[in-house]
Scaffold this motif. Structure first.
Motif, mmCIF file in Angstrom:
data_model
loop_
_atom_site.group_PDB
_atom_site.id
_atom_site.type_symbol
_atom_site.label_atom_id
_atom_site.label_comp_id
_atom_site.label_asym_id
_atom_site.label_seq_id
_atom_site.Cartn_x
_atom_site.Cartn_y
_atom_site.Cartn_z
ATOM 1 N N THR A 372 7.507 -7.908 2.424
ATOM 2 C CA THR A 372 7.204 -6.482 2.359
ATOM 3 C C THR A 372 5.694 -6.286 2.241
ATOM 4 O O THR A 372 4.962 -7.233 1.939
ATOM 5 C CB THR A 372 7.894 -5.815 1.157
ATOM 6 O OG1 THR A 372 7.461 -6.468 -0.046
ATOM 7 C CG2 THR A 372 9.418 -5.940 1.286
ATOM 8 N N ASP A 374 2.716 -4.435 0.211
ATOM 9 C CA ASP A 374 2.491 -3.760 -1.077
ATOM 10 C C ASP A 374 1.489 -2.622 -0.918
ATOM 11 O O ASP A 374 1.049 -2.295 0.190
ATOM 12 C CB ASP A 374 2.022 -4.768 -2.133
ATOM 13 C CG ASP A 374 0.683 -5.400 -1.790
ATOM 14 O OD1 ASP A 374 0.021 -4.943 -0.830
ATOM 15 O OD2 ASP A 374 0.293 -6.364 -2.478
ATOM 16 N N SER A 375 1.126 -2.028 -2.047
ATOM 17 C CA SER A 375 0.227 -0.861 -2.025
ATOM 18 C C SER A 375 -1.169 -1.201 -1.530
ATOM 19 O O SER A 375 -1.923 -0.313 -1.125
ATOM 20 C CB SER A 375 0.142 -0.248 -3.426
ATOM 21 O OG SER A 375 -0.310 -1.219 -4.371
ATOM 22 N N ASN A 376 -1.542 -2.466 -1.576
ATOM 23 C CA ASN A 376 -2.858 -2.906 -1.109
ATOM 24 C C ASN A 376 -2.824 -3.419 0.323
ATOM 25 O O ASN A 376 -3.743 -4.105 0.772
ATOM 26 C CB ASN A 376 -3.403 -3.995 -2.028
ATOM 27 C CG ASN A 376 -3.624 -3.498 -3.442
ATOM 28 O OD1 ASN A 376 -4.057 -2.356 -3.644
ATOM 29 N ND2 ASN A 376 -3.318 -4.344 -4.432
ATOM 30 N N ASP A 377 -1.735 -3.101 1.047
ATOM 31 C CA ASP A 377 -1.551 -3.521 2.442
ATOM 32 C C ASP A 377 -1.533 -5.044 2.590
ATOM 33 O O ASP A 377 -1.950 -5.589 3.610
ATOM 34 C CB ASP A 377 -2.657 -2.931 3.339
ATOM 35 C CG ASP A 377 -2.524 -1.429 3.484
ATOM 36 O OD1 ASP A 377 -1.371 -0.936 3.383
ATOM 37 O OD2 ASP A 377 -3.553 -0.771 3.689
ATOM 38 N N LYS A 378 -1.046 -5.736 1.580
ATOM 39 C CA LYS A 378 -0.899 -7.188 1.649
ATOM 40 C C LYS A 378 0.576 -7.547 1.754
ATOM 41 O O LYS A 378 1.435 -6.904 1.148
ATOM 42 C CB LYS A 378 -1.508 -7.836 0.406
ATOM 43 C CG LYS A 378 -3.017 -7.741 0.342
ATOM 44 C CD LYS A 378 -3.557 -8.506 -0.864
ATOM 45 C CE LYS A 378 -5.076 -8.446 -0.930
ATOM 46 N NZ LYS A 378 -5.597 -9.203 -2.103
#
Length: 536
Positions: A372, A374-378
């Motif tokens: 998936t 995450d909020s940090n585009d990782k």
């Protein structure tokens, strides 16, 4: 004389090839097929040598091989100038590789000797597939003289051209050549058995005991064994280059094969390089008629005859097709065991390059990851609840497998035990299905191809291609020296010490003549010491 077939019967100098291995002799498909031999008078006339149990005592120190009694059976070149002989190694002088190897006196082997030596190797053959091949060379070629360098390298070339674990296939083949089917089963079982049992036991407890972390002492042991294994591979590569790659053309082929294999280590690269090398010398020697004394030096039996070999090869394909079809039609929940066997059998049927290449394929098959953002585009990946095993179980088991003796493919026993335990199935069932599934294709293929190898190795087409086939196979070993060295250095917890361990093991085996298994074990012990002492 035909350029594509065996030598004609009317040529006295060709008799050694005429009476060499004929895999199609009438024998039961499941029985051992022996190599035909000539009467003593014929062997004396054609330059063939008797095998005498004490003949190796006076072997020349150079290359560790016995001096030849005669040059009579060596290369007879048609219209080959000395300049072309210098380039291709086809003249009598440049065919010294055949002189030093094919005419070397070889020794017989008893069942007791096969059991003794392979029994020891089963418990001490650490370091990975390339190191195992190096151990085979030092023991069975250099020390025991069970076969010549050329026969040994032909087996190496066959293993590299077929799917499956090369060192395992060579272990079975050496037993077959000396004592037939029973000898091959004995040598193969003893070489694989200890690692199989230990990894099956470790896998049985892995789902509860092993986690993401690997014990530090185990990492030190693996690093030490890896460094020692590289030293053995380097020693084997040097000896093979000296004895096989005679002449500029073969040396160039060996070098180019090493460069390409290192730069582009794809699964299909290895057989492709070997085939290309064979085609090059086939063209270069297209006008040569090559007769080699003692072509069967060390080849006493072939196991099955051609009919039995053909049945095995067809069976391999049929099992593969049936597994793929059934696994595609039956759901996993309805036939878990079928899916386990199908995955491992399919992998064992398509893998080239040995144990190191099979690892990423197995990981993708047995570990299901969900990724998936995450909020940090990782990208964050975790093990899926439906995964057959966890990432931690896989890598912890891999460290254990690398620290075990025998083929790295024994890792399948560990995986099978863990997969079965996680699925609520008896661990023994998982071990049998996964281990047999991964090993069976390579074993079936080596038993099936040997009868045909016994026949086509006499053909002039094959004899002309053989120098290039072997030189390219040696190039793959040379490439593995650099691959393994850099891998051992980059992954070690004490990289500088790992290099030193490699140098020490090389000196111990080459200068002090320490047996390879004990040198490797010593490297593992030093690795544990280096971990405990926080060495760099």
């Amino acid at each position: 004389m035909s350029g594509d077939g065996p030598a004609s019967a009317g040529d006295p100098a060709a008799r050694p090839e005429e009476h060499d291995v004929e895999a199609g002799a009438p024998a039961a498909a499941s029985g051992d097929h022996e190599v035909d031999t000539e009467p003593a008078e014929a062997r004396q006339e054609t330059g063939l040598h008797h095998r005498h149990p004490h003949a190796a005592a006076g072997a020349a120190a150079t290359n560790g091989l016995a001096p030849s009694d005669s040059q009579a059976g060596l290369v007879a070149s048609k219209n080959a100038s000395s300049s072309r002989g210098d380039l291709t190694g086809s003249s009598s002088e440049k065919a010294g590789s055949d002189t030093a190897t094919e005419e070397a006196v070889v020794q017989p082997a008893t069942y007791r000797e096969i059991a003794w030596h392979f029994g020891i190797l089963g418990w001490t053959a650490f370091g990975g597939p390339a190191a195992h091949i190096a151990m085979f060379q030092k023991l069975f070629v250099d020390k025991l003289r069970w076969c010549t360098y050329w026969v040994f390298t032909e087996l190496l070339m066959l293993g590299q051209c077929m799917p499956g674990p090369t060192s395992t296939q060579m272990g079975f083949a050496i037993g077959v050549l000396k004592k037939g089917l029973s000898g091959g089963l004995l040598s193969g079982a003893l070489f694989q058995g200890p690692g199989l049992v230990m990894l099956a036991i470790l896998g049985w407890v892995a789902s509860k005991v092993l986690n993401e972390s690997t014990p530090g002492w185990l990492s030190g042991l693996v690093d030490g064994l890896a460094a020692a294994g590289v030293a053995l591979v380097a020693s084997a590569a040097l000896q093979l280059v000296r004895n096989i790659c005679k002449g500029r053309l073969l040396q160039v082929l060996c070098t180019l094969a090493a460069v390409v294999a290192y730069y582009w280590p794809k699964p299909w690269t290895f057989p492709a390089l070997i085939i290309i090398g064979g085609l090059i010398t086939l063209i270069a020697k297209r006008k040569d008629t090559i007769q080699v004394a003692d072509i069967n030096a060390g080849v006493e039996k072939l196991g099955f005859n051609k009919i039995g070999g053909a049945i095995l090869l067809v069976s391999w394909v049929v099992i593969l097709v049936v597994c793929i079809v059934l696994a595609g039609k039956i759901s996993y929940e309805d036939a878990k065991e079928l899916h386990w066997f199908a995955v491992f059998y399919r992998t064992g049927s398509v893998i080239f390059g040995g144990g190191q290449v099979v690892l990423p394929m197995l990981y993708n098959d047995v570990v299901d990851r969900t990724c998936t953002i995450d909020s940090n585009d990782k990208e964050v990946c975790t093990d899926s609840p439906n995964s057959w095993m966890t990432t931690g179980q896989f890598y912890a088991g891999l460290a254990l497998a690398q620290a075990m003796p025998g083929p790295l493919f024994n890792f399948a026993a560990y995986l099978g035990a863990v997969i079965a335990q996680n699925a609520g199935v008896n661990a023994i069932i998982g071990v049998i299905l996964c281990w047999v599934g991964l090993f069976a294709p390579g074993i079936i293929l080596i038993f099936g191809i040997l009868p045909f190898w016994g026949a086509f190795r006499q053909w002039q087409v094959y004899r002309r291609a053989l120098p290039g086939l072997n030189a390219s196979a040696v190039g793959l070993i040379v490439a593995s020296v650099f691959q393994l060295t850099l891998s051992a250095w980059s992954t070690s917890d004490f990289p500088t010490t790992s290099i030193c361990i490699g140098m020490l093991v090389y000196g111990a085996t080459e200068v002090l003549s320490v047996p390879a298994p004990f040198a490797v074990i010593g490297g593992g012990v030093v690795g544990i010491i280096a971990w405990a002492a926080n060495m760099v």
